[in-house]
Every structure is written in structure tokens, then in C-alpha cells.
Design an enzyme around this catalytic site. Structure first.
Site, mmCIF file in Angstrom:
data_model
loop_
_atom_site.group_PDB
_atom_site.id
_atom_site.type_symbol
_atom_site.label_atom_id
_atom_site.label_comp_id
_atom_site.label_asym_id
_atom_site.label_seq_id
_atom_site.Cartn_x
_atom_site.Cartn_y
_atom_site.Cartn_z
ATOM 1 N N CYS A 69 -10.449 60.792 63.611
ATOM 2 C CA CYS A 69 -11.181 60.603 62.349
ATOM 3 C C CYS A 69 -12.146 61.745 62.032
ATOM 4 C CB CYS A 69 -11.929 59.270 62.369
ATOM 5 S SG CYS A 69 -13.348 59.214 63.490
ATOM 6 N N HIS A 105 -29.871 55.721 61.475
ATOM 7 C CA HIS A 105 -28.465 55.580 61.082
ATOM 8 C C HIS A 105 -27.605 56.385 62.051
ATOM 9 C CE1 HIS A 105 -24.878 55.471 58.531
ATOM 10 N NE2 HIS A 105 -24.788 56.774 58.714
ATOM 11 N N HIS A 108 -20.732 54.165 61.383
ATOM 12 C CA HIS A 108 -20.135 52.895 60.971
ATOM 13 C C HIS A 108 -19.191 52.388 62.047
ATOM 14 C CE1 HIS A 108 -21.473 54.632 57.142
ATOM 15 N NE2 HIS A 108 -21.629 53.374 56.771
ATOM 16 N N ASP A 112 -10.400 49.018 63.842
ATOM 17 C CA ASP A 112 -9.112 49.672 64.100
ATOM 18 C C ASP A 112 -9.129 50.480 65.397
ATOM 19 O OD1 ASP A 112 -10.721 51.797 63.381
ATOM 20 O OD2 ASP A 112 -9.508 52.423 61.672
ATOM 21 N N ARG A 120 -13.921 50.588 66.570
ATOM 22 C CA ARG A 120 -14.096 52.039 66.546
ATOM 23 C C ARG A 120 -15.476 52.319 65.979
ATOM 24 N NH1 ARG A 120 -13.093 55.838 62.269
ATOM 25 N NH2 ARG A 120 -11.882 54.209 61.214
ATOM 26 N N CYS A 122 -17.682 54.815 64.845
ATOM 27 C CA CYS A 122 -17.528 56.160 64.306
ATOM 28 C C CYS A 122 -18.938 56.715 64.081
ATOM 29 C CB CYS A 122 -16.732 56.054 63.008
ATOM 30 S SG CYS A 122 -16.339 57.605 62.231
#
Length: 136
Positions: A69, A105, A108, A112, A120, A122
């Protein structure tokens, strides 16, 4: 920085002093670094990843995997180390991942990922710091 809540910056100005411009944009303003640009995308080493804002340990390197990704991806995390919130920005519905200690932050989480969790996480590289000696 010590992962103690009492040591956290008390104001926005203090966060700006402590963090680089890019760390501030991502950690405090929920920004995202460009895909495949982060220092930890292809990083492979034993240790753990901590929050770049407060130093709290977040992810064990054993849970990192290649997702393709463009951001570091992890399939597991201790739920006490993160918080999640619904994110409806940019016309999407996602689940935002935040550091439970400082509220920074991180990225996310998606459904999947690989077994055993199917998750996951990410995560922006700039939100992390790596410690090859930290294993907690």
C-alpha cells in the site's frame, strides 16, 4: 520523549517546538505522507515502533508485513496502546488510528490484512520511531 502523559506538551505551541513540520502535520493535523516515501515502508529489523510524538511503544516489528500500500503495515497491536475513531474526511469512511498516550494521528486500520487478525494498520512512517532494543 518519555511515554508519560505528564511529560506531554501542554499546548499547540509546545507541540510545534517539539516536532518537525512534517511530524506536526501528520501527528497533530491528521495529515498523510505520500505513499512509498516513508523511511519505514521497506524497513525490516527486530525491535519495536513507538509514537514519534511521545515515545509510547505501539507496534512490534514481528507484526509488520508487506502490504504493497505504500505505508508501513502491521497486522496486530495491543488495543490499549491505540484509540480508533470513525473518519469521514475526503469523502471516505475509514477508521483512524491514534496513539492512546498523546492522541497523535498514526494512520488508519482496514479489514484486509493477513491472519491471524485480518487487520492492516496502515501507519505513516513519520508518526513512528524505531527502536531495535525495545521489545515491550
Amino acid at each position: 520523549m518519555s511515554p508519560e502523559s505528564d511529560d506531554l506538551p501542554a499546548s499547540d505551541a509546545e507541540w510545534r517546538e517539539q516536532l518537525s513540520d512534517e511530524e506536526y502535520r501528520v501527528l497533530r493535523e491528521a495529515g498523510t505522507e505520500p505513499p512509498f516515501s516513508g523511511e519505514y515502508v521497506d524497513h525490516e529489523a527486530d525491535g519495536s515502533y513507538a509514537c514519534a510524538g511521545c515515545g509510547a511503544t505501539l507496534f512490534d516489528a514481528d507484526t509488520k508485513f508487506e502490504s504493497g500500500c505504500g505505508w508501513p503495515s502491521f497486522y496486530d497491536v495491543d488495543d490499549e496502546r491505540i484509540e480508533t475513531h470513525r473518519d469521514t474526511s475526503h469523502g471516505m469512511i475509514r477508521t483512524e488510528v491514534l496513539c492512546a498516550n498523546c492522541g497523535g494521528h498514526l494512520g488508519h486500520v482496514f479489514d484486509d490484512g493477513p491472519e491471524p487478525t485480518g487487520k492492516r494498520y496502515c501507519i505513516n512512517s513519520v508518526s513512528l520511531e524505531f527502536d531495535d532494543e525495545r521489545t515491550d
